[in-house]
Design a protein around this motif. Structure first.
Motif, short mmCIF file in Angstrom:
data_model
loop_
_atom_site.label_atom_id
_atom_site.label_comp_id
_atom_site.label_asym_id
_atom_site.label_seq_id
_atom_site.Cartn_x
_atom_site.Cartn_y
_atom_site.Cartn_z
N GLU B 306 39.20 37.87 35.03
CA GLU B 306 38.43 38.64 36.01
C GLU B 306 39.36 39.23 37.07
O GLU B 306 40.39 38.65 37.40
N THR B 307 38.98 40.39 37.60
CA THR B 307 39.68 40.92 38.77
C THR B 307 38.74 40.87 39.96
O THR B 307 37.65 41.45 39.92
N LEU B 308 39.16 40.13 40.97
CA LEU B 308 38.40 40.10 42.21
C LEU B 308 39.13 40.97 43.21
O LEU B 308 40.29 40.72 43.53
N ALA B 468 43.73 36.29 35.35
CA ALA B 468 42.78 36.64 36.41
C ALA B 468 43.56 37.24 37.57
O ALA B 468 44.66 36.79 37.88
N ILE B 469 43.00 38.26 38.20
CA ILE B 469 43.74 38.97 39.24
C ILE B 469 42.94 38.96 40.55
O ILE B 469 41.74 39.23 40.54
N VAL B 470 43.62 38.62 41.62
CA VAL B 470 43.05 38.84 42.95
C VAL B 470 43.79 40.04 43.51
O VAL B 470 45.01 40.01 43.64
N HIS B 484 36.28 43.69 38.96
CA HIS B 484 35.01 43.29 38.36
C HIS B 484 34.04 42.92 39.47
O HIS B 484 32.89 43.30 39.48
N ARG B 485 34.56 42.13 40.38
CA ARG B 485 33.77 41.77 41.55
C ARG B 485 34.52 42.19 42.79
O ARG B 485 35.76 42.30 42.79
N VAL B 486 33.80 42.39 43.87
CA VAL B 486 34.40 42.87 45.10
C VAL B 486 33.99 41.97 46.25
O VAL B 486 32.81 41.62 46.38
#
Lengths: 307, 587
Positions: B306-308, B468-470, B484-486
């Motif tokens: 996921e990328t947040l 997974a990326i922040v 994906h999420r913000v």
């Protein structure tokens, strides 16, 4: 501001104590003592003298005795200059050194800053290279070479100025020692001013000032001088302290009875109290001048001011 | 009759091949707003400097720049000083370095008036105050004595604009005037420039790399590429049907929030779960200190693949939050990472945890050791973790994967471009096959096309390895493309966390909506919804009571200043707003 200054003065006390303790230990650790001479004293006389100056006590006791005197402003008796207190010696000698030092620093500041600005504005021209080259010589040639040479040329060969401080009178006797003392400072200040002004002139806010159509002279005077002086300020604090408290070489060459001369004789003669007293005096002046520099910094650079 | 006429302008420097500006001709009419766009190194700023007569003395300049009848190139300083401020004035990119930090702003403005004798000396202070009021500085009397570092970025740029307007110039040149500013402040500054043009009828040359800035403001556009003018025409026409390849490329990569969210799927298992994270600093003051809460009890979780995206303006606490996660600054709270509790400090973490949590930074050149060769930089993490044998070969393969060819292996970082350096930084971070990659403004310093390449690379790597990326950014267009999420942060707290599509179509927090409104779109036809958020981010040294956003919120009610809203976690999106349920902020 006042509160800050008070805090800083209080903060200087531990520093000063540390200086005193180290200086005290080092002076006493040096081989020999104040009353050693070629002629060996009879043991009972030596013991008497040591007792009179409390040198027979354990070192720690001597240290606290010394501190006790110090708190009352007494730097103790000189071991070599009998009948003189160290405070008196400093009191007599310091004005001599200070007068000379203050004149030299004033001269060095005015000449050094002017030359530095002139060189920076003509960066990489012949003039700039000449100034920088001469300044480099000024830094690298020691004062004990320059001072006697000046005496040789201006006093002995040309006979324009008195060779020694004691033999002359009036203002003329100051000229040679002041210049001798100022020369290396002029060199340092010139180089510092030049480098710092060149850097400031490349900054974005100078570009802005040019874009606003300000004349070069106004840009220097209004926008560039203040920031360019900041690095110089950090140098001037310790430099003034060093010059004010007397240059051993210049005092020796021109025969000036300044603090520097007594410092050397105190150290050579194991005159414990004299050497210690001058060290502490010097440390106090350095600390005081650094405080002045920091306060000036706060005045000149608004970003360092406590909000 | 044009106001400014540039003919065959050429700028080159000794010891460099090729001209930085080559055969450039254009003109500006009275009162016109002309946009000059191009990537870094395209010669935009050199052109502006030539017009101001500010090019360095070693520049070889050819051609002609006429302001009405006066030739600028080769003019004496005295002539130039008659033109500067009176005829042409300039606003620079970084208002902090462009203002003198040692002089209070009022005095700097006053100097211009006195130098040019724009008014009698005894009226100068009044004129300065009037100008500060005009450019929107609150409380000008007090601000007169304020130093640049005491102002926010937006206020500084207002001062710069005020300084430029003192001489009532016919032409204002603004070189990337909003690039250093946050998005809501950018909108305010652009609005100010527009209103000044209406009022004074001055022409504006707006220089920027950001197509969305010129789209809404300029009548006509110039597009530059490697020193040459490649396209010129009406803004609407160029955006609708660009003729040059450069403009087509710029438009294709122009980040915009009306694009689609990423198509990759995130996994289900949670790799990182941070609860109740707080970061505090002690701000030293005379005789004591003040506590500064950079992050306050924030929860963040992250799933595999996921990328947040964490978005917020400067001072929102986003960087402090991830530095705390990486263990670079002390924090309170509980972080579970791959099922284990993560120690608060770097030193107390296991080697495996280190491997699995990697970071890349904003300035790629500054984050690579300048004394090491590229291949060694990338191999170093392997060697640190005891995998010496194949380190060089693995590093070479990794570099090939991120698009660094073998000829660069033994070069030093300064020999790379910004984009290449960021690729090396990514290779160094990914060589240990981490579970989580933290990117702090990783594309903010890069040009549009390069930015696009790096974002694509990160997405490709994520698809391949499931990392997974922040991703921390202030740029909502990047958020739109990558996240994906913000998570939206404001003054150290989370305002809203939502899925990408939901956040961009149905924001639930007024601050999210304000951020979205402030983003300019690179399309001259969609500039209607421009409503600038009032004010600027408050001081976290003295945060407002209740909801930190309430002083700027148009929907605020009494309760908002009394009580801090809970951060309500809901499956479709979490929000911290008292009025989230009753407000409809969707588009």
């Amino acid at each position: 501001m006042l509160r800050y200054a008070c805090l800083r003065v209080l903060g200087a006390i531990p520093t000063l104590l540390l200086v005193i303790a180290i200086a005290f230990l080092m002076v006493h650790a040096a081989p020999g003592g104040p009353f050693d001479s070629e002629r060996v004293l009879p043991p009972d006389i030596a013991a008497n003298i040591e007792r009179a100056y409390h040198l027979d006590e354990p070192l720690s006791q001597q240290f606290f005795r010394y501190l006790q005197g110090l708190v009352q402003g007494d730097l103790g008796p000189s071991f070599r200059y009998r009948d003189y207190r160290v405070s008196d010696i400093i009191g007599d000698a310091f004005p001599q050194s200070m007068r000379l030092g203050a004149l030299s620093m004033l001269l060095a500041f005015v000449v050094g800053v002017s030359l530095g600005i002139a060189a920076a504005l003509r960066k990489n021209t012949l003039f700039d290279r000449l100034i920088s080259g001469v300044a480099m010589i000024g830094i690298s040639v020691p004062i004990f070479v320059v001072a006697p040479l000046m005496v040789l040329v201006f006093a002995v060969l040309l006979d324009w100025l008195p060779a020694s401080f004691a033999s002359g009178n009036g203002a003329s006797r100051f000229i040679l020692p002041v210049i001798a003392l100022a020369l290396p400072q002029i060199a340092y200040i010139t180089r510092l001013t030049r480098a710092s002004l060149i850097e400031v002139l490349q900054s974005d806010y100078i570009r802005t000032a040019r874009a606003q159509g300000l004349k070069s002279a106004s840009i220097i005077r209004y926008h560039a001088i203040k920031p360019a002086m900041l690095p110089l300020l950090s140098y001037l604090g310790p430099a003034i302290a060093a010059v004010l408290t007397g240059s051993v070489v210049v005092e020796q060459v021109f025969g000036i009875p300044g603090v520097g001369q007594f410092f050397i004789s105190g150290a050579v003669n194991r005159d414990y109290t004299l050497a210690l007293g001058i060290t502490i005096f010097y440390a106090a002046i350095v600390i005081a001048l650094n405080l002045v520099v920091d306060l000036l910094y706060g005045y000149l650079d608004p970003r360092t001011r406590a909000r | 009759m044009s106001l400014l006429k540039v003919q065959n302008l050429q700028v080159r420097y000794p010891r460099s091949d090729g001209a930085v500006v080559e055969n450039l001709s254009f003109s500006i009419q009275k009162g016109e707003c002309l946009g000059l766009v191009g990537e870094s190194g395209s010669g935009k700023t050199q052109t502006a400097m030539a017009i101001m007569g500010l090019l360095p003395t070693n520049a070889k300049i050819g051609g002609s720049v006429l302001i009405e009848q006066t030739e600028i190139l080769g003019a004496s300083t005295a002539t130039l000083n008659q033109i500067r401020a009176r005829r042409i004035a300039m606003v620079f990119q970084d208002p902090l370095s462009a203002l003198n930090p040692y002089i209070c702003i009022g005095s700097q403005l006053q100097r211009i008036l006195l130098e040019h004798k724009f008014c009698p000396p005894n009226e100068a202070v009044q004129r300065v105050l009037a100008m500060l009021t005009k450019v929107g500085l609150p409380d000008p009397d007090r601000q007169f004595r304020v130093f640049p570092h005491q102002l926010s970025g937006g206020m500084r740029q207002r001062v710069m604009i005020g300084a430029a307007l003192l001489g009532a110039p016919d032409l204002l040149i603004a070189d990337e005037p909003t690039t250093a500013l946050d998005v809501t402040v950018q909108a305010q500054v652009l609005t100010l420039l527009a209103s000044i043009r209406e009022e004074t009828d001055a022409a504006l040359l707006l220089i920027t790399h950001d197509l969305s800035v010129v789209a809404g403001h300029c009548d006509r556009l110039l597009v530059m590429d490697r020193g040459r003018l490649v396209e010129e025409g009406k803004t609407a026409k160029i955006f609708a049907s660009p003729s040059s390849d450069k403009m087509k490329a710029l438009l294709a990569v122009a980040p915009r929030i009306d694009r689609n969210a990423p198509t990759t799927q995130a996994g289900d298992d949670v790799v990182l779960d941070a609860r109740d994270i707080s970061v505090g600093f002690k701000e030293r003051r005379l005789g004591g200190h003040k506590n500064l809460h950079a992050v306050r009890s924030t929860d963040i979780s992250l799933r595999r693949g996921e990328t947040l995206a964490i978005v917020g303006e400067s001072g929102s606490g986003k960087t402090s939050l991830v530095r705390a996660l990486v263990g670079l600054i002390p924090t309170t709270g509980v972080v579970s990472f791959l099922g284990d509790r993560l120690a608060a400090t770097v030193g107390a973490r296991t080697a495996l945890q280190h491997r699995n949590l990697q970071m890349i930074f904003q300035d790629p050149l500054a984050s690579l050791n300048p004394a090491m060769r590229i291949v060694n930089i990338v191999a170093e993490p392997l060697i640190v973790h005891g995998e010496n044998t194949q380190a060089q070969a693995t590093a070479t393969a990794m570099l090939a994967r991120v698009g660094i060819s073998s000829e660069y292996l033994y070069r030093f970082p300064h020999e790379l471009s910004g984009g290449q350096a960021q690729r090396v930084a990514i290779a160094r971070a990914l060589i240990l096959k981490p579970a989580v990659l933290i990117c702090d403004e990783a594309v903010a310093a890069l040009d549009g096309t390069v930015q696009e390449e790096i974002l694509n690379l990160l997405q490709a790597e994520q698809a391949q390895s499931g990392v997974a990326i922040v991703f921390i950014t202030h740029d909502l267009a990047v958020v739109r493309q990558l996240g994906h999420r913000v998570a939206v942060m404001y003054m150290g707290r989370l305002c809203e966390v939502a899925d990408n599509d939901a956040l961009f179509s149905r924001p639930r927090h007024p601050y999210t909506r304000a951020l979205l409104d402030a983003v300019p779109v690179p399309d001259p036809d969609i500039q209607s919804t421009h409503r600038s958020l009032i004010g600027e981010v408050g001081s976290i040294l003295s945060p407002p009571s209740g909801c930190p956003f309430h002083p700027r919120c148009e929907h605020a009610i009494v309760m908002c200043s009394d009580r801090l809203p809970d951060f309500r976690e809901e499956p479709f999106g979490s929000v911290a707003c008292h009025r989230a349920d009753e407000l409809d902020l969707g588009y």
